[in-house]
Enzyme design. Structure first.
Site, PDB file in Angstrom:
ATOM      1  CG  HIS A   1      -1.752   1.163   1.431  1.00 36.13           C
ATOM      2  ND1 HIS A   1      -3.072   1.200   1.077  1.00 36.13           N
ATOM      3  CD2 HIS A   1      -1.475   2.383   1.957  1.00 36.13           C
ATOM      4  CE1 HIS A   1      -3.579   2.390   1.373  1.00 36.13           C
ATOM      5  NE2 HIS A   1      -2.612   3.123   1.909  1.00 36.13           N
ATOM      6  CD  GLU A   2       1.457   3.512   3.732  1.00 38.03           C
ATOM      7  OE1 GLU A   2       1.398   4.472   2.934  1.00 38.03           O
ATOM      8  OE2 GLU A   2       0.638   3.381   4.668  1.00 38.03           O
ATOM      9  CB  ILE A   3       5.824   0.360  -2.064  1.00 35.95           C
ATOM     10  CG1 ILE A   3       6.850   0.187  -0.928  1.00 35.95           C
ATOM     11  CG2 ILE A   3       6.513   0.338  -3.425  1.00 35.95           C
ATOM     12  CD1 ILE A   3       7.535  -1.170  -0.882  1.00 35.95           C
TER      13      ILE A   3
END
Length: 165
Positions: A133-135
């Protein structure tokens, strides 16, 4: 240590690809601390520098089952499992709404720590989903873009309704 304003959807800064970190100094340490403080106040379990308008590849995660927060500089997924899982995802940039997203159940991530030392981490379950999600966010891909067009429309409409009330 300061709380930073969170960039909210549909701000186009959330669609920008973040730049790699090349300078590991006090400013980076301060950014990581501000990210952690801002994430905790939101509240959330993951945050990227783009969430506060800084286009750098910095992620902070603090998961319920972990011994504490972790900072990931320049993270990249280098391996994924064929097995997937579907979890509800959301964003501190779009509070109050979530949607089910299917992602790899296990991944391997290469990253640098706050002083620039390279590491590799194997992650599964919630940690693997959070990394992905964050990448995605660092790559300018907001989580709603992983939803079907119909579901995305419903999530955006729900968020707009929450913002108006």
């Amino acid at each position: 240590m300061a709380l930073r304003p969170i960039v909210t959807f549909p701000d186009q800064r959330l669609r920008l690809v973040a730049e790699p970190v090349t300078c590991f100094n006090e400013a980076l340490q301060s950014l990581a601390t501000d990210l952690l403080d801002t994430m905790r106040a939101a509240p959330g379990i993951g945050i990227t520098a783009p969430h506060i308008g800084v286009a750098q590849r910095v992620v902070v995660l603090e998961l319920p089952d972990a011994s504490g927060p972790r900072t990931y500089i320049n993270p990249e997924i280098i391996e994924t499992s064929g097995e997937t899982l579907r979890l509800e995802e959301g964003s501190i940039s779009m509070p109050g709404v979530t949607g089910p997203i299917e992602r790899a159940a296990r991944i391997r991530v290469r990253f640098q720590d706050i002083v620039g030392t390279e590491h590799i981490e194997d992650a599964e379950g919630l940690r693997a989903v959070c990394h992905q999600h964050e990448i995605d966010q660092l790559n300018g891909l907001f989580w709603t873009q992983r939803l079907s067009p119909l579901r995305r429309g419903k999530v955006v409409a729900r968020f707009e309704k929450l913002r108006r009330s």
